[in-house]
Motif scaffolding. Structure first.
Motif: not given
Length: 219
Positions: A79-84
């Motif tokens: 999620y940290k890598g795809h949250m945007e």
């Protein structure tokens, strides 16, 4: 109308529409290990109590504690890598924050999402608008919502008393959080819970648009 010194916002479902990225991230982990995927409406119902509770609800029953810890860490990293990718502020949120800043109000964000994600999303989508943002930090002894710990910490960092703050959120967790902190609460209907659900959960004040929220706060 009571005059507030600070407004504390929930993040997901209140300021940001994060549902698509959350759904995709959960399903990335479920799919990796061959578990049944979850749709948007299922994920919507699971949200509000942090990533640990989200993954507990999304995963099948009978997962060992060791495996669960692994899946949770993988979810948080993914999620940290795809949250945007698909996340965006709800329409009208940026003008709302602009008006609150012009009125001299301090603005904070308090979320059960893990702390790194909360700070990262606020820095990206609300640069210059947020005076303080805090996510889940139970390892440091600060209990997640609906306990009042995060609210108390946020208010202290903003230099105000909780009684001089208004809390704005979209869920039953937010309503209970404000109650436990002894502060006023406004529930928004554009997030992850509908109006009927919020009324049943005991919402004291409901708003349907950011403009309506601005009027509630400033008039």
């Amino acid at each position: 109308m009571k005059k507030y010194q600070a407004i504390l916002f929930d993040l997901d479902g209140t300021l940001l529409d994060t549902l698509e990225d959350l759904t995709d991230s959960v399903n990335a982990i479920l799919g990796k290990y061959g578990f049944p995927l979850r749709d948007r409406e299922e994920i919507r119902k699971f949200l509000g109590n942090g990533s640990e509770q989200l993954m507990k609800a999304a995963l099948p029953e009978g997962i060992s504690e060791t495996d669960f810890t692994k899946y949770l860490k993988e979810y948080q990293a993914y999620y940290k890598g795809h949250m945007e990718e698909k996340t965006a502020p709800y329409e009208g949120i940026l003008p709302l924050l602009e008006e609150l800043r012009k009125a001299g109000l301090k603005i904070g964000v308090v979320s059960n999402k893990f702390d790194l994600a909360v700070k990262g999303l606020c820095e990206k989508y609300f640069p210059g608008y947020i005076d303080g943002a805090a996510g889940e930090r139970e390892a440091e002894g600060i209990r997640r919502k609906p306990a009042p710990d995060m609210i108390d910490t946020a208010a202290e960092r903003l230099g105000v008393s909780t009684k001089d703050c208004l809390y704005v959120g979209d869920s039953e967790v937010d309503i209970l959080t404000a109650k436990n902190a002894g502060m006023d609460c406004v529930s928004v209907t554009w997030g992850f819970r509908n109006e009927a659900f919020l009324r049943e959960a005991g919402a004291a004040h409901l708003v349907h648009t950011p403009k309506e929220l601005k009027n509630f706060i400033l008039q």
